[in-house]
Design an enzyme around this catalytic site. Structure first.
Site, short mmCIF file in Angstrom:
data_model
loop_
_atom_site.label_atom_id
_atom_site.label_comp_id
_atom_site.label_asym_id
_atom_site.label_seq_id
_atom_site.Cartn_x
_atom_site.Cartn_y
_atom_site.Cartn_z
N TYR A 61 -26.52 -0.32 33.66
CA TYR A 61 -24.99 -1.19 33.36
C TYR A 61 -24.63 -2.32 33.97
CZ TYR A 61 -19.79 0.28 33.91
OH TYR A 61 -18.83 -0.09 34.16
N VAL A 66 -13.27 -7.82 32.84
CA VAL A 66 -12.39 -8.18 33.89
C VAL A 66 -12.82 -9.56 34.25
CG1 VAL A 66 -11.50 -6.29 35.57
CG2 VAL A 66 -14.28 -7.26 35.27
N SER A 124 -16.08 -5.14 31.06
CA SER A 124 -15.64 -3.74 29.90
C SER A 124 -15.84 -3.83 28.71
CB SER A 124 -14.61 -2.70 30.29
OG SER A 124 -14.62 -2.72 31.86
N TYR A 154 -7.13 -1.23 29.71
CA TYR A 154 -6.66 -0.36 30.77
C TYR A 154 -5.82 0.45 30.65
CZ TYR A 154 -10.34 -3.71 32.16
OH TYR A 154 -11.25 -5.05 32.27
N LYS A 159 -18.53 -1.92 26.82
CA LYS A 159 -18.50 -0.56 26.86
C LYS A 159 -18.40 0.13 25.00
CE LYS A 159 -16.39 -0.02 31.18
NZ LYS A 159 -14.88 0.13 32.39
N1 GLU Z 1 -18.30 -4.29 35.53
C1 GLU Z 1 -17.02 -3.72 35.65
C2 GLU Z 1 -17.33 -2.98 36.03
O1 GLU Z 1 -18.09 -1.47 36.16
C3 GLU Z 1 -16.69 -3.70 34.41
C4 GLU Z 1 -15.07 -3.36 34.52
C5 GLU Z 1 -14.00 -4.47 33.75
O2 GLU Z 1 -14.78 -5.58 33.29
O3 GLU Z 1 -13.35 -3.61 33.49
O4 GLU Z 1 -16.09 -2.44 37.41
#
Ligand code: GLU
Length: 309
Positions: free
Chosen positions: A193, A263, A65, A245, A68
């Protein structure tokens, strides 16, 4: 200076490491289960020649994440604020990062913010490029520039492992496509992604990216803008409101530093006009944040008075 306090940092990391036993590895992406849960590393960058690093500093890990923040920067540079925020909102959500519920109840049906999966998928669809490979190449070039590390690639095994099991992200994508958030081919978008999430870095790389975002988007040595100032501000603001989060509010109170976690157990933090911090500790708490990484950031913030509030 915090970067010179190597002994103190080393003892703080060993203290925080005791919490790794209380966390769990992310297991919904099978390849992430292979990490060693006792690992913990910390890098702090102040813009100098070297980056202070302690703990298991040779470990590399995938951005997940944290990517992002970087895809958002690129999409904002490519499309402009108006276009990006017509497709994705600016509001935090108390729901888990992969929740679908607000996509349906929120009107219009656009994702609440770019840090949850739905929002990040929409943002990735806005990266300019003729093909998914071209878009990924642009994101990697951007990361090479931010870190000064041209060796950074994505981990094929992790990307493939996530793509095979990304049923929830597929559902979110089809829902958004149906509601006109984007018109991309869903499999192409998921492929891009998952590769974006699988970009592999060290905690030193993360600290350097965090430093550029902290310091108005400017290149460390040339001071040339890599990210325009107003976009660097948007990134830090999302890191504060949505970066950790559904623990972002508590983190703002206890730690008070703009940060984004993933994560895989990475956390990137940016102290405005100050340090960039990179942490890796794959054992996660129940909200998906590195359990020992959170403790470490809390102790750093208290000891060095790093809260921005
Ligand atoms: N690739 C993970 C997903 O899309 C990233 C989620 C994360 O790190 O929060 O579920």
């Amino acid at each position: 200076m915090i970067c010179e306090d190597k002994e103190v940092l080393a003892s703080m990391i060993e203290e925080a490491r005791t919490y790794t036993g209380y966390g769990q590895l992310a297991d919904y992406i099978p390849a992430l289960r292979e990490a060693d849960p006792s690992v913990l590393s910390l890098a702090i960058y102040d813009g100098g020649e070297t980056c202070a690093a302690v703990g298991n500093v040779d470990e590399t890990f995938t951005l997940q994440s944290i990517s992002k923040v970087l895809s958002l920067a690129l999409a904002l540079m490519d499309q402009g604020e108006e276009e990006v925020f017509s497709r994705v909102g600016m509001e935090p959500t108390g729901d888990p990062f992969n929740s679908i519920i607000k996509l349906e109840t929120n009107q219009p049906n656009k994702p609440l913010n770019p840090m949850i999966n739905a929002g990040a998928l929409a943002v990735t669809s806005m990266i300019s490029g003729e093909t998914p490979d071209h878009k990924l190449g642009r994101l990697l070039t951007f990361i090479h520039e931010l870190t000064g590390n041209p060796e950074i690639r994505y981990d094929e095994k992790v990307a493939e492992s996530e793509l095979k099991t990304a049923h929830l992200n597929r559902s979110l994508s089809y829902f958004m496509k149906q509601h006109g958030v984007f018109d991309d081919d869903v499999e192409d978008l998921l492929d891009l992604y998952t590769k974006q999430c699988a970009i592999e870095v060290s905690c030193q790389d993360l600290a350097k990216i965090g430093y550029v975002i902290a310091n108005e988007g400017k290149h460390v040595f040339s001071k040339r803008p890599i990210i325009p100032l107003h976009i660097a501000r948007i990134l830090k603001t999302f890191m504060v409101t949505c970066g950790m989060y559904n623990a972002s509010g508590e983190f703002a109170i206890r730690v008070g530093i703009p940060a984004k976690s993933g994560v895989s157990g990475g956390i990137m933090a940016s102290i405005p006009h100050g340090l960039g911090i990179g942490i890796y500790g794959p054992a996660l708490d129940d909200r998906g944040n590195s359990i020992a990484g959170m403790k470490l950031l809390e102790s750093l913030s208290h000891r060095y008075d790093l809260s921005i509030f």
